[in-house]
Design an enzyme around this catalytic site. Structure first.
Site, PDB file in Angstrom:
ATOM      1  N   LYS A  59      28.911 -33.751  61.543  1.00  0.00           N
ATOM      2  CA  LYS A  59      28.551 -32.436  60.989  1.00  0.00           C
ATOM      3  C   LYS A  59      27.535 -32.585  59.850  1.00  0.00           C
ATOM      4  O   LYS A  59      26.610 -31.775  59.726  1.00  0.00           O
ATOM      5  CB  LYS A  59      29.821 -31.726  60.508  1.00  0.00           C
ATOM      6  CG  LYS A  59      30.756 -31.362  61.667  1.00  0.00           C
ATOM      7  CD  LYS A  59      32.152 -30.985  61.190  1.00  0.00           C
ATOM      8  CE  LYS A  59      33.040 -30.563  62.366  1.00  0.00           C
ATOM      9  NZ  LYS A  59      34.451 -30.432  61.989  1.00  0.00           N
ATOM     10  N   LYS A  76      29.587 -30.696  68.322  1.00  0.00           N
ATOM     11  CA  LYS A  76      28.940 -31.434  67.210  1.00  0.00           C
ATOM     12  C   LYS A  76      28.630 -32.870  67.589  1.00  0.00           C
ATOM     13  O   LYS A  76      27.638 -33.441  67.149  1.00  0.00           O
ATOM     14  CB  LYS A  76      29.808 -31.399  65.950  1.00  0.00           C
ATOM     15  CG  LYS A  76      31.181 -32.058  66.103  1.00  0.00           C
ATOM     16  CD  LYS A  76      32.310 -31.107  65.902  1.00  0.00           C
ATOM     17  CE  LYS A  76      33.604 -31.688  66.420  1.00  0.00           C
ATOM     18  NZ  LYS A  76      34.745 -30.840  66.187  1.00  0.00           N
ATOM     19  N   VAL A  82      38.499 -23.007  72.370  1.00  0.00           N
ATOM     20  CA  VAL A  82      37.309 -22.199  72.034  1.00  0.00           C
ATOM     21  C   VAL A  82      36.912 -21.290  73.199  1.00  0.00           C
ATOM     22  O   VAL A  82      36.625 -20.100  73.000  1.00  0.00           O
ATOM     23  CB  VAL A  82      36.126 -23.107  71.597  1.00  0.00           C
ATOM     24  CG1 VAL A  82      34.937 -22.263  71.179  1.00  0.00           C
ATOM     25  CG2 VAL A  82      36.538 -24.029  70.460  1.00  0.00           C
TER      26      VAL A  82
HETATM   27  P1  NDP Z   1      39.795 -28.067  74.606  1.00  0.00           P
HETATM   28  O1  NDP Z   1      40.191 -29.462  74.868  1.00  0.00           O
HETATM   29  O2  NDP Z   1      40.818 -27.108  74.112  1.00  0.00           O
HETATM   30  O3  NDP Z   1      39.140 -27.432  75.918  1.00  0.00           O
HETATM   31  C1  NDP Z   1      38.218 -28.119  76.714  1.00  0.00           C
HETATM   32  C2  NDP Z   1      37.976 -27.286  77.971  1.00  0.00           C
HETATM   33  O4  NDP Z   1      36.957 -27.909  78.724  1.00  0.00           O
HETATM   34  C3  NDP Z   1      39.181 -27.176  78.898  1.00  0.00           C
HETATM   35  O5  NDP Z   1      39.234 -25.906  79.459  1.00  0.00           O
HETATM   36  C4  NDP Z   1      38.914 -28.235  79.975  1.00  0.00           C
HETATM   37  O6  NDP Z   1      39.436 -27.873  81.245  1.00  0.00           O
HETATM   38  C5  NDP Z   1      37.408 -28.204  80.039  1.00  0.00           C
HETATM   39  N1  NDP Z   1      36.855 -29.500  80.414  1.00  0.00           N
HETATM   40  C6  NDP Z   1      36.919 -30.662  79.734  1.00  0.00           C
HETATM   41  N2  NDP Z   1      36.249 -31.612  80.378  1.00  0.00           N
HETATM   42  C7  NDP Z   1      35.737 -31.057  81.505  1.00  0.00           C
HETATM   43  C8  NDP Z   1      34.960 -31.539  82.575  1.00  0.00           C
HETATM   44  N3  NDP Z   1      34.562 -32.811  82.650  1.00  0.00           N
HETATM   45  N4  NDP Z   1      34.620 -30.674  83.551  1.00  0.00           N
HETATM   46  C9  NDP Z   1      35.012 -29.394  83.502  1.00  0.00           C
HETATM   47  N5  NDP Z   1      35.750 -28.876  82.512  1.00  0.00           N
HETATM   48  C10 NDP Z   1      36.109 -29.707  81.513  1.00  0.00           C
HETATM   49  O7  NDP Z   1      38.571 -28.145  73.578  1.00  0.00           O
HETATM   50  P2  NDP Z   1      38.212 -27.123  72.417  1.00  0.00           P
HETATM   51  O8  NDP Z   1      38.121 -25.759  72.963  1.00  0.00           O
HETATM   52  O9  NDP Z   1      39.090 -27.372  71.245  1.00  0.00           O
HETATM   53  O10 NDP Z   1      36.767 -27.650  71.959  1.00  0.00           O
HETATM   54  C11 NDP Z   1      35.621 -27.385  72.729  1.00  0.00           C
HETATM   55  C12 NDP Z   1      34.379 -27.761  71.935  1.00  0.00           C
HETATM   56  O11 NDP Z   1      34.316 -26.988  70.754  1.00  0.00           O
HETATM   57  C13 NDP Z   1      34.319 -29.229  71.483  1.00  0.00           C
HETATM   58  O12 NDP Z   1      32.992 -29.658  71.504  1.00  0.00           O
HETATM   59  C14 NDP Z   1      34.831 -29.155  70.062  1.00  0.00           C
HETATM   60  O13 NDP Z   1      34.380 -30.215  69.254  1.00  0.00           O
HETATM   61  C15 NDP Z   1      34.229 -27.837  69.604  1.00  0.00           C
HETATM   62  N6  NDP Z   1      34.891 -27.205  68.481  1.00  0.00           N
HETATM   63  C16 NDP Z   1      36.235 -26.954  68.557  1.00  0.00           C
HETATM   64  C17 NDP Z   1      36.882 -26.323  67.516  1.00  0.00           C
HETATM   65  C18 NDP Z   1      38.320 -25.988  67.599  1.00  0.00           C
HETATM   66  O14 NDP Z   1      38.827 -25.350  66.676  1.00  0.00           O
HETATM   67  N7  NDP Z   1      39.035 -26.355  68.651  1.00  0.00           N
HETATM   68  C19 NDP Z   1      36.159 -25.958  66.285  1.00  0.00           C
HETATM   69  C20 NDP Z   1      34.737 -26.222  66.323  1.00  0.00           C
HETATM   70  C21 NDP Z   1      34.144 -26.852  67.400  1.00  0.00           C
HETATM   71  P3  NDP Z   1      41.009 -27.675  81.523  1.00  0.00           P
HETATM   72  O15 NDP Z   1      41.401 -26.452  80.756  1.00  0.00           O
HETATM   73  O16 NDP Z   1      41.107 -27.501  82.984  1.00  0.00           O
HETATM   74  O17 NDP Z   1      41.656 -28.919  81.001  1.00  0.00           O
HETATM   75  N1  HSE Z   2      38.977 -31.729  64.196  1.00  0.00           N
HETATM   76  C1  HSE Z   2      38.069 -30.810  63.583  1.00  0.00           C
HETATM   77  C2  HSE Z   2      38.568 -30.491  62.186  1.00  0.00           C
HETATM   78  C3  HSE Z   2      37.968 -29.538  64.429  1.00  0.00           C
HETATM   79  O1  HSE Z   2      39.699 -30.873  61.851  1.00  0.00           O
HETATM   80  O2  HSE Z   2      37.833 -29.892  61.404  1.00  0.00           O
HETATM   81  C4  HSE Z   2      36.820 -28.637  64.030  1.00  0.00           C
HETATM   82  O3  HSE Z   2      35.570 -29.248  64.237  1.00  0.00           O
END
Ligand code: NDP
Ligand code: HSE
Length: 434
Positions: free
Chosen positions: A207, A107, A16
């Site tokens: 959700k 969420k 994201v």
């Molecule tokens: P990712 O696992 O792809 O990315 C997480 C990011 O956060 C990485 O860049 C990671 O760093 C960084 N990170 C994690 N923990 C820490 C920490 N303790 N300190 C500093 N940096 C940290 O997650 P997503 O992008 O998939 O999801 C992010 C959020 O969005 C979540 O809450 C998820 O539920 C929500 N979401 C995601 C969707 C999706 O399609 N993926 C859809 C809707 C909501 P590094 O890169 O260095 O590992």
């Molecule tokens: N794991 C979740 C899904 C990502 O499959 O819908 C989006 O919240």
């Protein structure tokens, strides 16, 4: 906000976070035209600075120290997309203490600690928006809060987890094996890091707690959501449902009748004529029924880099517009209705039952007697030979009945000697007027 520039601290540069940078950079001119200000990603928090990234950021922007963002006087808005409860919660609360506005896609955090975060935000005069937390790219939260503000919502049904919808669609359309499709969904990046959250319905439950709170104006907590996942749905259940004109979907259901509320997540038979039945693959949809408007439905991608990032950046645009108008922290409305949950007696719907019985005279009569004793009548019955013809499989769809009575029926069926097994019991939606 200095020199007509809004500075953003982005926590997380994963799926994201990367999408957020791409949209803020790629749509800069449009964003500036809409807000009158330019938006700059000033700092980005990651866990591992050595990781290879798919985009280039200016020197000195990336940090592993969260205080560079939440304690940074230059930063106006924190976008939290690291996920999980801690340290995300701690960082958000510290940022709010420092008067920064928050946009999050989290969420888990909003379902569990949303009330605390929103109350701190109100105290500090800050905005907290979380559109991306439910159904990714579908602007459903804004629709509930603004679009339906003049109506009273009576029912919301959502396919709000893409992973499980992908699995159910593949099993239904291709007869694919559950474990194989789950692996595929993980490889495609749809599933949570621990896919139990997807398949056992926990992600959808979080959700639905958010939808219930905003749609019904009550303080809905995660414990109020009755939750069952798809791990026990079999290929046979799907095939029989299809034969009777239904698809099985993991459905979030939030319903309000006479001020009483029920919220659940469960595998549900959806009649093929209902718009939710044709929501396939990783797509999400939320069906909303309002007292005045009647039926509406919102459909789109529930996950993925750019779809989710559009929701995050739209929230950012709202924060910036509020900053210009000086009205931050004034748009959130705390739940104002008393939460009164339905008992099992008050939860009423149609049900699907699949039974394995001895193939002998009188079994059907015993079954109908128990149903009648519990005030349950039948809409459809199907009987098939089972186990080489030594047993029968009986599939029933009931008319509307209370959950209490259905559970009592199931208990009595389990005690009958001629009923070998009650294989499945699912809720049924659509296909017949109440
Ligand atoms: P990712 O696992 O792809 O990315 C997480 C990011 O956060 C990485 O860049 C990671 O760093 C960084 N990170 C994690 N923990 C820490 C920490 N303790 N300190 C500093 N940096 C940290 O997650 P997503 O992008 O998939 O999801 C992010 C959020 O969005 C979540 O809450 C998820 O539920 C929500 N979401 C995601 C969707 C999706 O399609 N993926 C859809 C809707 C909501 P590094 O890169 O260095 O590992
Ligand atoms: N794991 C979740 C899904 C990502 O499959 O819908 C989006 O919240």
């Amino acid at each position: 906000m200095k020199n007509s520039k809004v500075k953003v601290g982005l926590m997380g540069l994963g799926t994201v976070g990367t999408g957020v940078v791409r949209i803020v950079q790629g749509h800069q001119e449009d964003l500036q035209k809409q807000t009158g200000l330019s938006i700059e990603i000033a700092k980005v928090l990651v866990q591992n600075v050595e990781k290879t990234r798919s985009l280039k950021l200016a020197e000195g922007i990336v940090t592993t120290d969260a205080a560079d963002l939440f304690d940074n006087p230059e930063i106006d808005v924190i976008v939290e997309v690291i996920g999980g409860i801690q340290p995300a919660k701690e960082y958000i609360l510290k940022a709010l203490d420092n008067g920064k506005h928050i946009v999050t896609a989290n969420k888990d955090l909003m379902a569990l600690h949303g009330a605390e975060i929103l109350s701190k935000a109100q105290e500090r005069g800050c905005d907290v928006f979380y559109e991306a937390s439910v159904a990714g790219g579908i602007p459903i939260l804004r629709a509930l809060v603004e679009g339906f503000s003049s109506d009273r919502i009576t029912k919301m049904m959502g396919i709000v987890n893409g992973t499980t919808n992908y699995i159910m669609t593949k099993m239904s359309q291709e007869g694919a094996d559950y474990t194989e499709v789950l692996k595929e969904a993980q490889a495609l990046g749809y599933a949570e890091s621990d896919p139990t959250a997807d398949v056992e319905g926990h992600d959808a439950a979080r959700k639905m707690a958010i939808l219930g709170t905003l749609g019904f104006h009550v303080d809905m907590s995660l414990e109020d959501v009755d939750c069952k996942g798809i791990s026990k749905v079999s290929a046979e259940d799907i095939a029989y449902a299809k034969k009777l004109g239904y698809e099985i979907k993991l459905l979030g259901i939030a319903q309000r009748d006479d001020g009483l509320i029920e919220v659940s997540v469960q595998p549900t038979l959806v009649h093929h004529t209902h718009p939710l039945a044709s929501v396939n693959g990783v797509f999400n949809a939320v069906y909303v029924h309002g007292e005045a408007v009647g039926e509406t439905m919102f459909y789109g991608p529930g996950a993925g880099e750019l779809p989710t990032a559009t929701a995050v950046v739209s929230d950012l645009v709202t924060v910036v517009k509020n900053m210009k108008l000086g009205v931050n922290g004034r748009s959130s409305v705390a739940p104002y209705r008393e939460k009164r949950l339905k008992s099992d007696e008050q939860i009423v719907s149609k049900y699907f039952l699949r039974l394995i019985v001895d193939d002998k005279r009188g079994v059907l009569a015993q079954i109908t007697r128990i149903l009648a004793e519990h005030d349950v009548s039948l809409e459809q019955v199907l009987q098939q030979p089972y186990n080489g013809g030594t047993q029968s499989e009986i599939i029933l769809i009931t008319h509307h009945a209370s959950r209490k009575n259905l559970f009592a029926v199931r208990e009595q069926f389990a005690e009958l000697e001629s009923i070998f097994e009650v294989k499945s019991l699912y809720r049924v939606e659509g296909g017949e007027e109440k």
